[in-house]
Scaffold this active site. Structure first.
Site, PDB file in Angstrom:
ATOM      1  N   HIS A 139       0.827  -1.210   0.000  1.00 22.56           N
ATOM      2  CA  HIS A 139       0.000   0.000   0.000  1.00 22.56           C
ATOM      3  C   HIS A 139       0.860   1.259   0.000  1.00 22.56           C
ATOM      4  O   HIS A 139       0.393   2.348  -0.368  1.00 22.56           O
ATOM      5  CB  HIS A 139      -0.917  -0.007   1.225  1.00 22.56           C
ATOM      6  CG  HIS A 139      -2.263   0.586   0.968  1.00 22.56           C
ATOM      7  ND1 HIS A 139      -2.454   1.702   0.186  1.00 22.56           N
ATOM      8  CD2 HIS A 139      -3.504   0.230   1.388  1.00 22.56           C
ATOM      9  CE1 HIS A 139      -3.733   2.004   0.152  1.00 22.56           C
ATOM     10  NE2 HIS A 139      -4.398   1.116   0.861  1.00 22.56           N
ATOM     11  N   ALA A 140       2.126   1.161   0.401  1.00 29.66           N
ATOM     12  CA  ALA A 140       3.018   2.316   0.350  1.00 29.66           C
ATOM     13  C   ALA A 140       3.315   2.738  -1.084  1.00 29.66           C
ATOM     14  O   ALA A 140       3.669   3.888  -1.340  1.00 29.66           O
ATOM     15  CB  ALA A 140       4.332   2.004   1.072  1.00 29.66           C
TER      16      ALA A 140
END
Length: 446
Positions: A139-140
């Site tokens: 998700h980064a």
């Protein structure tokens, strides 16, 4: 080297073995006409031979693993594509059930921070001339909307096209540069407006009860500490049926989707003798992306009642319509920066949940997250293989043991249910209840 924005580093800092923070996707394909059992293996070899990877997907965190040093991206100039792109085979009889079990296992393992934070798994052995592709990315790097757009750009509406690039080699517009980037004066103006925007939020949401508030949700079996093991279930329904219910009830597709989830959850929790007296509350992310880009994270969030205390499906739908309308009205006229800042109010409890014991003591801000990500409207092909379905595989958080993410594809509404293996039992039953609830909505309002 590149400094991470805080919206990216927080996903690395908040991750642990019990809390993997990657998003994923499962795509189901049909073998092209005339292709035999060697097709998927040959496709895998061709993908490895291509060798190209977009710079965004060459990034890995720089700094000591397991410390708070994850604030800088560095490029991996020795990327091992064979590690990231893998070939798997299902055991007999090669049903969708075996596929979902494999995806559940793969989705529960952490990405290796010594390497760029993504994996792709080609899966053969699926009966009825089908194969699958499961991908996951931290998700980064990408949010769910970005990941879906990246997939879409790697496919073609032309079944004869054979020179399509793999998703990891497809150009990615991060939306962080170019003529549409807001100027410094606009940014400063947005920052200065956060104070008045918060005052408006507080006045409308708290005093005037214009929206569902954090911590109004009852405690449920989902609002418990979770493990890192995952369970995944997926199925699609004709979008035409959902739109017909919406047209009859003056509701959006998103409202009807939420009502399907509400009724299914009411039945599911009722079977487990775990239905709270008060209505469940869903966190509903809103995409703030307006530039068509496929990189980074751009989300706001509202809270919506699911009206699970109401037995009648038409009444539940009516309550959901009103709740989403009021939630969106709070953010009317605000900039993306202001909406993002104020969305942190209901989202902040997820960060608090990482503190030891907090989930057991604090009341839940909401019961689960339900997202709707618009997808491709026409059938798409990957090197001649028709994509039959695309199912999101999302992120359960501490204190949020179930995540429901939905996308649309070629006339179908595709549901992906991702849960903690221990805290969300018999997840497959929710699919049956979603089907029943759509039928009940049709009878109630059409």
């Amino acid at each position: 080297m590149q400094l991470m924005p805080v919206t990216e580093s927080m996903f690395l800092l908040g991750e642990s073995r019990e809390h993997p923070l990657h998003v994923g996707g499962l795509q189901l394909f049909e073998l092209p006409d005339g292709e035999g059992p060697d097709y998927v293996g040959e496709l895998h070899r061709a993908l490895l031979a291509d060798g190209e990877v977009h710079p965004l997907l060459r990034r890995r965190p720089r700094g000591p693993i397991g410390t708070l040093g994850q604030f800088i991206w560095t490029d991996d100039d020795r990327l091992d594509l064979e590690y990231h792109v893998r070939l798997s085979a299902l055991p007999n009889p090669g049903r969708v059930r075996e596929l979902l079990e494999l995806v559940s296992r793969l989705h529960g393992s952490l990405l290796d921070r010594h390497r760029p934070l993504w994996e792709a798994h080609l899966v053969e052995g699926l009966r009825d001339n089908r194969f699958a592709l499961y991908t996951k990315v931290h998700h980064a790097l990408l949010d769910g909307v970005s990941a879906l757009r990246l997939l879409q750009r790697s496919l073609s509406p032309d079944p004869a096209a054979r020179d399509i690039r793999p998703p990891w080699a497809t150009p990615i517009d991060t939306g962080r540069a170019g003529g549409d980037r807001p100027g410094m004066s606009a940014v400063l103006r947005d920052i200065a407006g956060i104070g008045p925007a918060f005052a408006r939020y507080a006045r409308q949401a708290f005093r005037e009860q214009a929206a569902t508030l954090p911590f109004e949700a009852p405690r449920s079996i989902f609002n418990v500490p979770i493990t890192g093991a995952r369970r995944f279930a997926a199925q699609g329904w004709p979008l035409e049926r959902v739109r017909a219910v919406g047209a009859a009830a003056d509701a959006t597709v998103n409202d009807v989707m939420l009502a399907m989830c509400a009724g299914a959850l009411r039945r599911y929790l009722g079977e487990l003798d775990a239905l709270p007296d008060r209505p469940l509350v869903a966190s509903v992310p809103m995409s703030l992306r307006t530039d068509g880009s496929a990189g980074g994270n751009a989300l706001g969030m509202i809270l919506c009642t699911l009206a699970t205390d109401l037995p009648d499906p038409a009444d539940r739908l009516e309550a959901i319509i009103e709740s989403t309308r009021r939630g969106k009205a709070v953010y009317q006229g605000m900039s993306q920066l202001q909406v993002t800042a104020l969305s942190a109010i209901p989202f902040a409890p997820l960060a608090l949940g990482l503190l030891p014991g907090a989930v057991r003591v604090a009341p839940p801000a909401f019961n689960l997250m339900i997202s709707n990500v618009p997808g491709p409207t026409e059938p798409l092909y990957w090197n001649g293989a028709r994509m039959l379905g695309v199912y999101p595989v999302s992120v359960p958080y501490e204190g949020q043991a179930l995540n429901i993410t939905v996308t649309s594809y070629a006339g179908s509404l595709e549901f992906g249910l991702t849960g903690c293996r221990r805290s969300a039992p018999h997840l497959q039953r929710l699919l049956t209840h979603l089907d029943t609830e759509l039928t009940d909505l049709e009878r109630a309002v059409c």
